[in-house]
Design a protein around this motif. Structure first.
Motif, PDB file in Angstrom:
ATOM      1  N   LEU A  78      16.013  -9.712 -14.344  1.00 31.64           N
ATOM      2  CA  LEU A  78      14.945  -8.739 -14.523  1.00 31.64           C
ATOM      3  C   LEU A  78      14.578  -8.178 -13.161  1.00 31.64           C
ATOM      4  O   LEU A  78      14.638  -8.897 -12.163  1.00 31.64           O
ATOM      5  CB  LEU A  78      13.711  -9.402 -15.152  1.00 31.64           C
ATOM      6  N   VAL A  79      14.191  -6.911 -13.115  1.00 36.69           N
ATOM      7  CA  VAL A  79      13.750  -6.298 -11.859  1.00 36.69           C
ATOM      8  C   VAL A  79      12.456  -5.533 -12.130  1.00 36.69           C
ATOM      9  O   VAL A  79      12.216  -5.081 -13.251  1.00 36.69           O
ATOM     10  CB  VAL A  79      14.824  -5.342 -11.285  1.00 36.69           C
ATOM     11  N   PRO A  80      11.588  -5.381 -11.127  1.00 40.60           N
ATOM     12  CA  PRO A  80      10.357  -4.624 -11.319  1.00 40.60           C
ATOM     13  C   PRO A  80      10.652  -3.201 -11.794  1.00 40.60           C
ATOM     14  O   PRO A  80      11.564  -2.549 -11.280  1.00 40.60           O
ATOM     15  CB  PRO A  80       9.720  -4.628  -9.930  1.00 40.60           C
ATOM     16  N   GLU A  81       9.900  -2.750 -12.755  1.00 40.28           N
ATOM     17  CA  GLU A  81      10.121  -1.437 -13.367  1.00 40.28           C
ATOM     18  C   GLU A  81      10.122  -0.311 -12.345  1.00 40.28           C
ATOM     19  O   GLU A  81      10.910   0.628 -12.446  1.00 40.28           O
ATOM     20  CB  GLU A  81       9.020  -1.177 -14.417  1.00 40.28           C
ATOM     21  N   ALA A  82       9.255  -0.385 -11.337  1.00 41.36           N
ATOM     22  CA  ALA A  82       9.120   0.711 -10.378  1.00 41.36           C
ATOM     23  C   ALA A  82      10.149   0.660  -9.243  1.00 41.36           C
ATOM     24  O   ALA A  82      10.239   1.601  -8.462  1.00 41.36           O
ATOM     25  CB  ALA A  82       7.704   0.712  -9.796  1.00 41.36           C
ATOM     26  N   LYS A  85      17.390   1.159  -7.792  1.00 45.96           N
ATOM     27  CA  LYS A  85      18.678   0.612  -7.373  1.00 45.96           C
ATOM     28  C   LYS A  85      19.268   1.497  -6.291  1.00 45.96           C
ATOM     29  O   LYS A  85      19.277   2.716  -6.413  1.00 45.96           O
ATOM     30  CB  LYS A  85      19.639   0.523  -8.559  1.00 45.96           C
ATOM     31  N   VAL A  86      19.729   0.872  -5.225  1.00 48.24           N
ATOM     32  CA  VAL A  86      20.337   1.608  -4.120  1.00 48.24           C
ATOM     33  C   VAL A  86      21.702   0.995  -3.819  1.00 48.24           C
ATOM     34  O   VAL A  86      21.997  -0.136  -4.219  1.00 48.24           O
ATOM     35  CB  VAL A  86      19.452   1.571  -2.855  1.00 48.24           C
ATOM     36  N   GLU A  87      22.520   1.753  -3.114  1.00 46.58           N
ATOM     37  CA  GLU A  87      23.844   1.266  -2.751  1.00 46.58           C
ATOM     38  C   GLU A  87      23.841   0.777  -1.306  1.00 46.58           C
ATOM     39  O   GLU A  87      23.261   1.415  -0.420  1.00 46.58           O
ATOM     40  CB  GLU A  87      24.872   2.388  -2.911  1.00 46.58           C
ATOM     41  N   ALA A  91      26.538  -5.658  -0.851  1.00 50.13           N
ATOM     42  CA  ALA A  91      25.673  -6.088  -1.958  1.00 50.13           C
ATOM     43  C   ALA A  91      26.285  -5.662  -3.290  1.00 50.13           C
ATOM     44  O   ALA A  91      26.686  -4.507  -3.456  1.00 50.13           O
ATOM     45  CB  ALA A  91      24.286  -5.492  -1.814  1.00 50.13           C
ATOM     46  N   THR A  92      26.355  -6.585  -4.219  1.00 46.88           N
ATOM     47  CA  THR A  92      26.822  -6.249  -5.557  1.00 46.88           C
ATOM     48  C   THR A  92      25.777  -5.403  -6.269  1.00 46.88           C
ATOM     49  O   THR A  92      26.097  -4.475  -7.005  1.00 46.88           O
ATOM     50  CB  THR A  92      27.108  -7.529  -6.364  1.00 46.88           C
ATOM     51  N   ALA A  93      24.504  -5.733  -6.058  1.00 47.83           N
ATOM     52  CA  ALA A  93      23.382  -4.954  -6.600  1.00 47.83           C
ATOM     53  C   ALA A  93      22.204  -5.096  -5.652  1.00 47.83           C
ATOM     54  O   ALA A  93      21.950  -6.186  -5.130  1.00 47.83           O
ATOM     55  CB  ALA A  93      23.009  -5.436  -7.996  1.00 47.83           C
ATOM     56  N   LEU A  94      21.490  -4.004  -5.423  1.00 51.11           N
ATOM     57  CA  LEU A  94      20.344  -4.039  -4.521  1.00 51.11           C
ATOM     58  C   LEU A  94      19.248  -3.123  -5.054  1.00 51.11           C
ATOM     59  O   LEU A  94      19.504  -1.974  -5.422  1.00 51.11           O
ATOM     60  CB  LEU A  94      20.746  -3.576  -3.115  1.00 51.11           C
ATOM     61  N   PHE A  95      18.036  -3.665  -5.133  1.00 49.42           N
ATOM     62  CA  PHE A  95      16.877  -2.919  -5.625  1.00 49.42           C
ATOM     63  C   PHE A  95      15.796  -2.945  -4.554  1.00 49.42           C
ATOM     64  O   PHE A  95      15.553  -3.972  -3.925  1.00 49.42           O
ATOM     65  CB  PHE A  95      16.343  -3.539  -6.920  1.00 49.42           C
ATOM     66  N   GLU A  96      15.127  -1.799  -4.362  1.00 48.64           N
ATOM     67  CA  GLU A  96      14.086  -1.706  -3.349  1.00 48.64           C
ATOM     68  C   GLU A  96      12.804  -1.139  -3.932  1.00 48.64           C
ATOM     69  O   GLU A  96      12.841  -0.313  -4.847  1.00 48.64           O
ATOM     70  CB  GLU A  96      14.543  -0.802  -2.195  1.00 48.64           C
ATOM     71  N   GLU A  97      11.677  -1.602  -3.367  1.00 43.52           N
ATOM     72  CA  GLU A  97      10.402  -1.034  -3.753  1.00 43.52           C
ATOM     73  C   GLU A  97      10.291   0.352  -3.125  1.00 43.52           C
ATOM     74  O   GLU A  97      10.612   0.540  -1.949  1.00 43.52           O
ATOM     75  CB  GLU A  97       9.252  -1.925  -3.271  1.00 43.52           C
ATOM     76  N   LYS A  98       9.842   1.316  -3.896  1.00 42.21           N
ATOM     77  CA  LYS A  98       9.758   2.690  -3.418  1.00 42.21           C
ATOM     78  C   LYS A  98       8.865   2.785  -2.192  1.00 42.21           C
ATOM     79  O   LYS A  98       7.726   2.344  -2.197  1.00 42.21           O
ATOM     80  CB  LYS A  98       9.208   3.596  -4.525  1.00 42.21           C
ATOM     81  N   GLY A  99       9.406   3.366  -1.115  1.00 41.41           N
ATOM     82  CA  GLY A  99       8.649   3.534   0.111  1.00 41.41           C
ATOM     83  C   GLY A  99       8.545   2.289   0.964  1.00 41.41           C
ATOM     84  O   GLY A  99       7.975   2.324   2.062  1.00 41.41           O
TER      85      GLY A  99
END
Length: 221
Positions: A78-82, A85-87, A91-99
């Protein structure tokens, strides 16, 4: 991602360094596995504290999280809705908080010789190696383990979990949540990093949100 480097160096087969990684472009928008929706609710329920201790408003709701699954690599979480996903190379998968790119969730998958993470060592053993590696970095001011744990998924695969605080010249004080498991001769590593300075400490809602991500990391079902 020190956890990733530590386990990868110890577990990766010698011949794998020259092997080109498979093209993952086909999994940029992987199909969502329905079971994770049910598991998301169970995870949130298991993390919910006693109502008298933590205000209900601070507790995460199912709407705060979204499921992500990579069938090609064989994992889900699960990942935070907001978060987006970035490349990023490596990293196989990477998610960042906006800003706030320093607040991120990363997954790395690598082939290994092990059949189980227990073949490498106990959760406490891995945690000690992890902290030792962090403390050897020139940028590290301090690194302390907060929690070490182990759980088993539905298939009986052991999953190690760690929480530690890192004070670094690169980003200040951070709260790190990590999880690792081995399945089908692959090492799956999750690393969650979030700012946690004294003047703006991690709030209850964010902590439970990140712990939900940690507990959701699993093989794809």
């Amino acid at each position: 991602m020190t956890t990733h480097l530590l386990l990868r160096r110890c577990c990766a087969p010698p011949a794998i360094a020259g092997v080109r990684r498979p093209d993952r472009r086909r999994s940029l928008n992987p199909p969502i596995i329905p079971n994770i929706w049910r598991r998301r609710t169970l995870i949130l329920l298991s993390l919910s504290p006693i109502p008298t201790l933590i205000p209900v408003a601070a507790q995460p709701s199912p709407e705060d999280l979204k499921p992500y699954a990579d069938r090609a690599e064989g994992f889900e979480l699960l990942v935070p809705e907001a978060w987006t996903k970035v490349e990023k190379a490596g990293a196989t998968a990477l998610f960042e908080e906006k800003g706030k790119g320093s607040n991120n969730i990363g997954v790395v998958v690598n082939p290994v010789r092990l059949s189980s993470l227990r073949d490498f060592g106990s959760p406490e053993f891995v945690a000690e190696k992890l902290i030792q590696a962090e403390r050897k970095k020139e940028s590290t001011r301090a690194a302390e383990i907060v929690k070490v744990g182990e759980r088993s998924n539905e298939d009986g695969i052991p999953v190690y979990e760690f929480e530690y605080v890192l004070d670094s010249t690169r980003g200040g004080i951070k709260r790190i949540f990590s999880a690792a498991f081995v399945a089908s001769k692959k090492l799956y590593l999750l690393n969650i990093s979030h700012s946690d300075p004294p003047e703006s400490p991690l709030d209850d809602h964010t902590r439970f949100l990140l712990e939900s991500v940690l507990r959701s990391f699993d093989t794809a079902h």
